[in-house]
Design an enzyme around this catalytic site. Structure first.
Site, mmCIF file in Angstrom:
data_model
loop_
_atom_site.group_PDB
_atom_site.id
_atom_site.type_symbol
_atom_site.label_atom_id
_atom_site.label_comp_id
_atom_site.label_asym_id
_atom_site.label_seq_id
_atom_site.Cartn_x
_atom_site.Cartn_y
_atom_site.Cartn_z
ATOM 1 N N SER A 228 0.739 -1.200 0.044
ATOM 2 C CA SER A 228 -0.072 0.134 -0.088
ATOM 3 C C SER A 228 0.690 1.221 -0.085
ATOM 4 C CB SER A 228 -0.921 -0.051 1.180
ATOM 5 O OG SER A 228 -1.731 1.420 1.187
ATOM 6 N N GLY A 229 0.060 2.343 -0.594
ATOM 7 C CA GLY A 229 1.076 3.595 -0.439
ATOM 8 C C GLY A 229 0.626 4.198 0.996
ATOM 9 N N ASP A 230 -0.097 3.873 1.837
ATOM 10 C CA ASP A 230 -0.404 4.136 3.098
ATOM 11 C C ASP A 230 -0.119 2.924 4.241
ATOM 12 O OD1 ASP A 230 -1.487 5.870 5.282
ATOM 13 O OD2 ASP A 230 -2.714 6.823 3.910
ATOM 14 N N ASP A 231 -0.707 3.241 5.411
ATOM 15 C CA ASP A 231 -0.305 2.114 6.488
ATOM 16 C C ASP A 231 -0.994 0.715 6.070
ATOM 17 O OD1 ASP A 231 0.892 4.225 7.822
ATOM 18 O OD2 ASP A 231 -1.294 4.826 8.890
ATOM 19 N N SER A 262 5.359 -0.952 2.331
ATOM 20 C CA SER A 262 4.687 0.595 2.284
ATOM 21 C C SER A 262 5.647 1.531 2.243
ATOM 22 C CB SER A 262 3.770 0.504 3.472
ATOM 23 O OG SER A 262 2.985 1.852 3.563
#
Ligand SMILES: *[C@@H]1O[C@H](CO)[C@@H](O)[C@H](O)[C@H]1NC(C)=O
Ligand SMILES: *[C@@H]1O[C@H](CO)[C@@H](O)[C@H](O)[C@H]1NC(C)=O
Ligand SMILES: *[C@@H]1O[C@H](CO)[C@@H](O)[C@H](O)[C@H]1NC(C)=O
Ligand SMILES: *[C@@H]1O[C@H](CO)[C@@H](O)[C@H](O)[C@H]1NC(C)=O
Ligand SMILES: *[C@@H]1O[C@H](CO)[C@@H](O)[C@H](O)[C@H]1NC(C)=O
Ligand SMILES: *[C@@H]1O[C@H](CO)[C@@H](O)[C@H](O)[C@H]1NC(C)=O
Ligand SMILES: *[C@@H]1O[C@H](CO)[C@@H](O)[C@H](O)[C@H]1NC(C)=O
Ligand SMILES: *[C@@H]1O[C@H](CO)[C@@H](O)[C@H](O)[C@H]1NC(C)=O
Length: 414
Positions: A228-231, A262
């Site tokens: 993911s690009g986030d958590d 990530s």
């Protein structure tokens, strides 16, 4: 006791064998919380799996129909091979959504297929739109005994997210691809098992959290993989004054055998919306590849609107890390407490960090923290002095850890 158990097993395998014999069909066996007495296939309700025809009304009609069987042994809806375009639909209780390994559920692009829902009481504001939030692809409230599963599949293009409430839930063996927002979001729920889940989001996409247990009790996340690009996992419990008023913490969460990629975010983040509190989070056998941080605690002195105490101090204590190896690390730890409100009782033991070719000079950057370390390389900061101690991992097991799944089956003749 023993005899009846053996008898039961004998009966079970007998009935499976008989089923095979009579129907000449292969049987797909799969683990689930509860097996269902009734089974139906989406095409029986007029579903068209051509990737173009909307099946929103078909899913709704099928689930509405099967919801009448909740009190009669429950039902499962089989999504057969095909590409099933659909907007948001709601689940029902005592229900299994079984997605065949060659089935793809595609989220519709048409915005009218995604009803706007009222804001969550512990957030007090909309995330997606003013005063509201879009319903997820697969959604449900006030549910119990729900299973969403799929026989191991190839990667699938799927815009997906779940928001489910008050639920005994099993999500397994799914692959969620390219969700526009948080992928799996159980809120105000208890007794949740998420296993063998694969979530793929572009590593440069914002806000595509993998799994967000939010004001949930007794959650088990295991054998799963998130890019993911986030958590990858963000543990939450409501926002500012709304979260404080709602006062429902996330607690008794166990994460095990979990892998995260990530580059810009955390493997496991606590917060930032955590106003209802977070307690008893256990993480074991976690693999973080190319992540910005392993565990990140995101909090701050009260943020917020008028009428909310902007000086309120969060209390962070009792964080243990043990048995960690790391490689190619730029800096070992950034432990940043809050001025006049230190994070206390931190314990870090048996940690071996190997550095990148160009490491940061200050390896342990600590402010406003208090605690101890043992057998840590590189040497920890002065605020975390060395002490002969093996940091503890809770010994008593959580009830959700010992929930065993049954073996259920459906005919593969679909
Ligand atoms: C559900 O579908 C079955 C089969 O089409 C039909 O016989 C039954 O009446 C439906 N039940 C309800 C409650 O709509
Ligand atoms: C799902 O249920 C919610 C209530 O929890 C309702 O507001 C929403 O319209 C339902 N969605 C669909 C697609 O029926
Ligand atoms: C869910 O249950 C709560 C409490 O019983 C009730 O207030 C709420 O209206 C229910 N929501 C839905 C969508 O049924
Ligand atoms: C999910 O994957 C696990 C591990 O590969 C497997 O044991 C289990 O049977 C799978 N479940 C389903 C529903 O296929
Ligand atoms: C929140 O709930 C806990 C019990 O779960 C209670 O001890 C605490 O006082 C409550 N806090 C507020 C601000 O109501
Ligand atoms: C974690 O890994 C260790 C070493 O492989 C193993 O002994 C232990 O059982 C694992 N624990 C869990 C919860 O998977
Ligand atoms: C170490 O990380 C850097 C980026 O920070 C990367 O370019 C390099 O390939 C990595 N080395 C190894 C051995 O993984
Ligand atoms: C240490 O961390 C703080 C933030 O916590 C940052 O502002 C500072 O630049 C860091 N110091 C070094 C030497 O990396």
């Amino acid at each position: 006791m023993l005899i009846s158990a053996i008898l039961l097993l004998g009966l079970l395998s007998l009935s499976v064998a008989e089923f095979r014999d009579v129907k000449h069909a292969t049987v797909i066996e799969f683990p689930a919380l509860n097996c269902r007495k009734h089974s139906a296939v989406l095409t029986g309700f007029g579903g068209v799996g051509d990737g173009k025809t909307s099946n929103t009304e078909v899913f709704k009609a099928a689930i509405a129909n099967l919801s009448h069987l909740a009190a009669d042994g429950g039902a499962q809806l089989v999504v057969p091979p095909g590409k099933w375009l659909t907007g948001s639909f709601n689940l029902t209780s005592h229900f299994t959504l079984f997605i065949h390994k060659d089935a793809i559920i595609l989220g519709a692009r048409d915005e009218t297929e995604w009803p706007l829902l009222p804001v969550l009481p512990s957030y007090g504001r909309g995330r997606d739109a003013p005063g509201g939030r879009f319903s997820s692809l697969i959604f449900g409230t006030n549910l119990t005994d729900v299973i969403i599963t799929e026989r191991q599949s190839n990667l699938r293009k799927m815009i997906n997210c779940f928001r489910l409430s008050e639920i005994i839930l099993l999500i397994s063996n799914l692959t969620l691809i390219n969700s526009p927002s948080w992928n799996v979001h159980p809120i105000y729920s208890s007794d949740i098992i998420i296993q063998y889940l694969t979530i793929i989001a572009p590593v440069d996409s914002p806000n595509t959290h993998g799994i967000d247990p939010d004001s949930c009790t007794n959650t088990r996340i295991e054998d799963s993989f998130v890019v993911s690009g986030d958590d990858c996992i963000a543990v939450k419990s409501g926002w500012d004054q709304y979260g404080i008023r709602f006062n429902m913490s996330t607690k008794h969460l166990v994460i095990r055998r979990f892998t995260c990629i990530s580059p810009d975010s955390a493997t496991i983040a606590l917060g930032s919306e955590m106003s209802g509190g977070i307690e008893d989070v256990r993480a074991e056998n976690i693999t973080a590849i190319n992540t910005e941080s392993g565990v990140r605690i995101k909090t701050a002195v009260g943020r917020g609107d008028p009428g909310f105490n902007p000086k309120a101090l969060p209390k962070i204590k009792g964080i243990n890390y043990k048995d960690i190896v790391a490689d190619n690390v730029t800096y070992s730890a950034r432990l940043e407490g809050i001025k006049n409100d230190p994070f206390t009782d931190i314990c870090i033991s048996n940690v071996d960090i190997k550095l990148t070719a160009k490491p940061k000079e200050l390896q342990w950057n600590c402010t406003d923290v208090q605690g101890v370390t043992n057998k840590v390389t590189p040497d920890a900061c002065n605020l975390l002095p060395e002490k002969e101690i093996d940091c503890t991992f809770p010994e008593e097991r959580l009830p959700i850890e010992d929930v065993k799944l049954k073996t259920c089956s459906i005919s593969d003749n679909i």
